[in-house]
Write a protein that holds these residues in place. Structure first.
Motif, PDB file in Angstrom:
ATOM      1  N   GLY A 170      29.188  22.071  45.016  1.00 13.58           N
ATOM      2  CA  GLY A 170      28.854  21.108  43.971  1.00 13.58           C
ATOM      3  C   GLY A 170      29.017  21.789  42.622  1.00 13.58           C
ATOM      4  N   ILE A 171      28.512  21.182  41.569  1.00 22.40           N
ATOM      5  CA  ILE A 171      28.580  21.771  40.227  1.00 22.40           C
ATOM      6  C   ILE A 171      27.228  21.610  39.539  1.00 22.40           C
ATOM      7  N   TYR A 172      26.896  22.579  38.680  1.00 28.40           N
ATOM      8  CA  TYR A 172      25.681  22.438  37.871  1.00 28.40           C
ATOM      9  C   TYR A 172      25.959  22.906  36.446  1.00 28.40           C
ATOM     10  N   TYR A 173      25.189  22.357  35.517  1.00 29.40           N
ATOM     11  CA  TYR A 173      25.394  22.606  34.086  1.00 29.40           C
ATOM     12  C   TYR A 173      24.260  23.484  33.563  1.00 29.40           C
ATOM     13  N   GLU A 174      24.619  24.613  32.945  1.00 31.49           N
ATOM     14  CA  GLU A 174      23.606  25.540  32.428  1.00 31.49           C
ATOM     15  C   GLU A 174      24.149  26.278  31.212  1.00 31.49           C
ATOM     16  N   GLN A 175      23.337  26.327  30.167  1.00 30.67           N
ATOM     17  CA  GLN A 175      23.668  27.099  28.967  1.00 30.67           C
ATOM     18  C   GLN A 175      25.060  26.750  28.414  1.00 30.67           C
ATOM     19  N   GLY A 176      25.393  25.458  28.430  1.00 26.72           N
ATOM     20  CA  GLY A 176      26.640  25.015  27.825  1.00 26.72           C
ATOM     21  C   GLY A 176      27.867  25.085  28.700  1.00 26.72           C
ATOM     22  N   TYR A 177      27.724  25.457  29.990  1.00 26.03           N
ATOM     23  CA  TYR A 177      28.880  25.578  30.873  1.00 26.03           C
ATOM     24  C   TYR A 177      28.603  24.928  32.227  1.00 26.03           C
ATOM     25  N   TRP A 178      29.681  24.443  32.862  1.00 27.77           N
ATOM     26  CA  TRP A 178      29.603  23.974  34.240  1.00 27.77           C
ATOM     27  C   TRP A 178      29.930  25.139  35.175  1.00 27.77           C
ATOM     28  N   TYR A 179      29.142  25.265  36.245  1.00 34.51           N
ATOM     29  CA  TYR A 179      29.358  26.308  37.239  1.00 34.51           C
ATOM     30  C   TYR A 179      29.557  25.666  38.617  1.00 34.51           C
ATOM     31  N   MET A 180      30.365  26.321  39.456  1.00 33.15           N
ATOM     32  CA  MET A 180      30.633  25.820  40.797  1.00 33.15           C
ATOM     33  C   MET A 180      30.438  26.932  41.827  1.00 33.15           C
ATOM     34  N   PRO A 181      29.344  26.925  42.582  1.00 34.47           N
ATOM     35  CA  PRO A 181      29.228  27.853  43.711  1.00 34.47           C
ATOM     36  C   PRO A 181      30.093  27.331  44.855  1.00 34.47           C
ATOM     37  N   ALA A 182      30.764  28.230  45.546  1.00 37.00           N
ATOM     38  CA  ALA A 182      31.662  27.806  46.617  1.00 37.00           C
ATOM     39  C   ALA A 182      31.743  28.888  47.686  1.00 37.00           C
ATOM     40  N   ARG A 183      32.100  28.479  48.877  1.00 37.72           N
ATOM     41  CA  ARG A 183      32.241  29.424  49.973  1.00 37.72           C
ATOM     42  C   ARG A 183      33.696  29.863  50.085  1.00 37.72           C
ATOM     43  N   LYS A 184      33.886  31.180  49.988  1.00 45.61           N
ATOM     44  CA  LYS A 184      35.211  31.762  50.145  1.00 45.61           C
ATOM     45  C   LYS A 184      35.166  32.677  51.360  1.00 45.61           C
ATOM     46  N   LYS A 185      35.766  32.226  52.443  1.00 50.83           N
ATOM     47  CA  LYS A 185      35.706  32.928  53.725  1.00 50.83           C
ATOM     48  C   LYS A 185      34.251  33.085  54.150  1.00 50.83           C
ATOM     49  N   ASP A 186      33.708  34.309  54.187  1.00 50.03           N
ATOM     50  CA  ASP A 186      32.345  34.505  54.691  1.00 50.03           C
ATOM     51  C   ASP A 186      31.345  34.820  53.581  1.00 50.03           C
ATOM     52  N   ARG A 187      31.703  34.584  52.322  1.00 51.06           N
ATOM     53  CA  ARG A 187      30.770  34.868  51.236  1.00 51.06           C
ATOM     54  C   ARG A 187      30.784  33.730  50.208  1.00 51.06           C
ATOM     55  N   VAL A 188      29.752  33.732  49.347  1.00 49.67           N
ATOM     56  CA  VAL A 188      29.629  32.711  48.318  1.00 49.67           C
ATOM     57  C   VAL A 188      30.036  33.299  46.969  1.00 49.67           C
ATOM     58  N   GLN A 189      30.881  32.588  46.241  1.00 49.77           N
ATOM     59  CA  GLN A 189      31.332  33.003  44.928  1.00 49.77           C
ATOM     60  C   GLN A 189      30.926  31.947  43.904  1.00 49.77           C
ATOM     61  N   LEU A 190      30.681  32.392  42.675  1.00 50.83           N
ATOM     62  CA  LEU A 190      30.323  31.471  41.598  1.00 50.83           C
ATOM     63  C   LEU A 190      31.457  31.445  40.580  1.00 50.83           C
TER      64      LEU A 190
END
Length: 302
Positions: free
Chosen positions: A170-190
């Motif tokens: 999903g996406i979330y908005y913080e401190q003026g920016y949109w961020y997207m946490p996502a799963r890349k293979k076996d780890r989570v990247q932001l």
């Protein structure tokens, strides 16, 4: 618009098929009255489709128009203040609705309410990070996440542009920016959404991909090391408006921080300068000290 026509819109929006006689019996009016109602709704833009024949009837086309808002004056004023705020949030998903709603709904309001809204706009401001306008990107990300579909895009990282293939939460908005946490293979990247380009939503899906809120809750509950910070009086006032450190009590902040986030936390603390000191743990103290030394090195004579 009368209440019966609003009720017909809501009923038809269920995507079921109805005949004029069925609707007439349901609303206890004549078939001719129902036909006049349906003609009026079509004139207003409600996308009704007529099927002729023995099994014919009326149904609503996809991409339908939903029933109009029914607001009192105070609610209308609040709606436009919310729209005014959302205008300052860059790349708001489905952002075109802001202008459409503001123009279409505003034009239907009584002149005195229009005048009051116009006057209020001169006395309120929401100052945010300007950002770029990439509404389509955030909208596509939100849709892909809700459908648990993979995406591919180009990302501007420290080492330059690189191609990424992930499953977004999903996406979330913080401190003026949109961020997207996502799963890349076996780890989570932001990822920062404003650093993404050439987004493509893929056909592959994975039902095990968590929703954003579930992931955020899990992140909050995961184990970490206790961090203790001591703020000056001025630093505590600064922290009161910081999402990360706003729970300062008596100029002290305590919280569990995962080791993987020490670098991010140290960079955030640098913005406070001498207004904060890391009391513990030593590992975070070392990260802040190292970053400060690197900053000083840039200004030493060659």
């Amino acid at each position: 618009m009368n209440q019966r026509r609003l009720a017909i819109m809501r009923l038809m929006d269920s995507r079921q098929k109805f005949t004029a006689r069925e609707l007439a019996e349901r609303f206890e009016v004549s078939v001719r009255t129902i036909q006049r109602d349906l003609d009026a709704l079509q004139t207003l833009g409600f996308p009704l489709y007529t099927e002729v024949g023995a099994n014919g009837g009326y149904r609503v086309l996809p991409n339908r128009i939903l029933p109009p808002l029914q607001l009192n004056q105070q609610e209308a004023l609040g709606l436009f203040m919310m729209l005014e705020y959302l205008e300052q949030v860059p790349d708001f998903p489905y952002g075109a609705i802001r202008e459409h709603l503001a123009e279409q709904y505003f034009s239907t309001l009584p002149p005195d309410v229009q005048e009051r809204i116009t006057g209020m706009r001169d006395h309120i401001a929401f100052i945010q990070h300007p950002g770029e306008h990439m509404h389509a990107l955030t909208s596509k990300l939100l849709t892909a996440a809700s459908e648990k579909r993979a995406i591919t895009f180009m990302y501007h990282a420290r080492s330059g542009w690189k191609k990424v293939n992930v499953y977004p939460f999903g996406i979330y908005y913080e401190q003026g920016y949109w961020y997207m946490p996502a799963r890349k293979k076996d780890r989570v990247q932001l990822y920062r959404v404003d650093r993404m380009r050439k987004l493509t939503v893929l056909d592959q899906t994975d039902e095990s991909v968590p929703a954003l809120k579930a992931w955020l809750k899990q992140t909050e509950e995961r184990a970490g090391e206790e961090v203790v910070l001591r703020f000056t009086a001025f630093g505590a006032r600064m922290a009161a408006s910081d999402v990360l450190f706003k729970t300062v009590v008596d100029q002290e902040w305590r919280g569990l921080v995962p080791h993987s986030e020490f670098s991010f936390t140290a960079r955030r603390l640098l913005s406070y300068g001498p207004e904060v000191k890391v009391i513990s743990p030593p590992a975070l103290q070392e990260q802040v000290r190292s970053m400060l030394e690197q900053s000083v090195m840039q200004y030493r004579p060659e």
